[in-house]
Design a protein around this motif. Structure first.
Motif, PDB file in Angstrom:
ATOM      1  N   GLU A  16       0.829  -1.204   0.000  1.00 54.28           N
ATOM      2  CA  GLU A  16       0.000   0.000   0.000  1.00 54.28           C
ATOM      3  C   GLU A  16       0.865   1.258   0.000  1.00 54.28           C
ATOM      4  O   GLU A  16       0.644   2.176  -0.786  1.00 54.28           O
ATOM      5  N   TYR A  18       4.041   1.406  -0.839  1.00 55.44           N
ATOM      6  CA  TYR A  18       4.943   1.365  -1.986  1.00 55.44           C
ATOM      7  C   TYR A  18       4.333   2.043  -3.208  1.00 55.44           C
ATOM      8  O   TYR A  18       5.044   2.544  -4.071  1.00 55.44           O
ATOM      9  N   LYS A  19       3.015   2.090  -3.274  1.00 54.54           N
ATOM     10  CA  LYS A  19       2.325   2.745  -4.394  1.00 54.54           C
ATOM     11  C   LYS A  19       2.754   4.203  -4.527  1.00 54.54           C
ATOM     12  O   LYS A  19       2.822   4.738  -5.639  1.00 54.54           O
ATOM     13  N   GLU A  20       3.053   4.857  -3.414  1.00 55.04           N
ATOM     14  CA  GLU A  20       3.512   6.245  -3.462  1.00 55.04           C
ATOM     15  C   GLU A  20       4.853   6.340  -4.194  1.00 55.04           C
ATOM     16  O   GLU A  20       5.085   7.266  -4.970  1.00 55.04           O
TER      17      GLU A  20
END
Length: 96
Positions: A16, A18-20
């Motif tokens: 979650e 890591y999406k950034e």
């Protein structure tokens, strides 16, 4: 001059967050002339162990430009996101 290649082998530990990183890294790579050659995808391990199932290869115009990108002030906050949410290897190599 020889191109520079970033080879990253990663295991994402917090998908979650890591999406950034995924959302922010492309812009910084592009700013330094980088081009993604591999960004995850289908693969087979034919020898060795599969400790890091995410593979990324980025080509930069020169080896020096790849190092400049990695150590840049622009990449540092983005890199910190990756380091907090994944583990693995990052290699920068001069091409032939």
């Amino acid at each position: 001059m020889s191109a520079g290649y970033v080879i990253a082998q990663l295991k994402v530990t917090n998908p979650e967050n890591y999406k950034e990183y995924v959302a922010k890294v492309s812009e910084v790579v592009k700013k330094f002339g980088g081009e993604y050659l591999v960004r995850n995808g289908e693969y087979q391990v034919v020898e060795g162990e599969d400790n890091f199932p995410r593979l990324v290869i980025i080509k930069f115009p020169t080896y020096e430009k790849a190092l400049e990108w990695y150590h840049s002030d622009e990449y540092k906050p983005v890199k910190d996101i990756r380091l907090q949410n994944s583990e693995g290897n990052n290699i920068i190599v001069k091409g032939i």
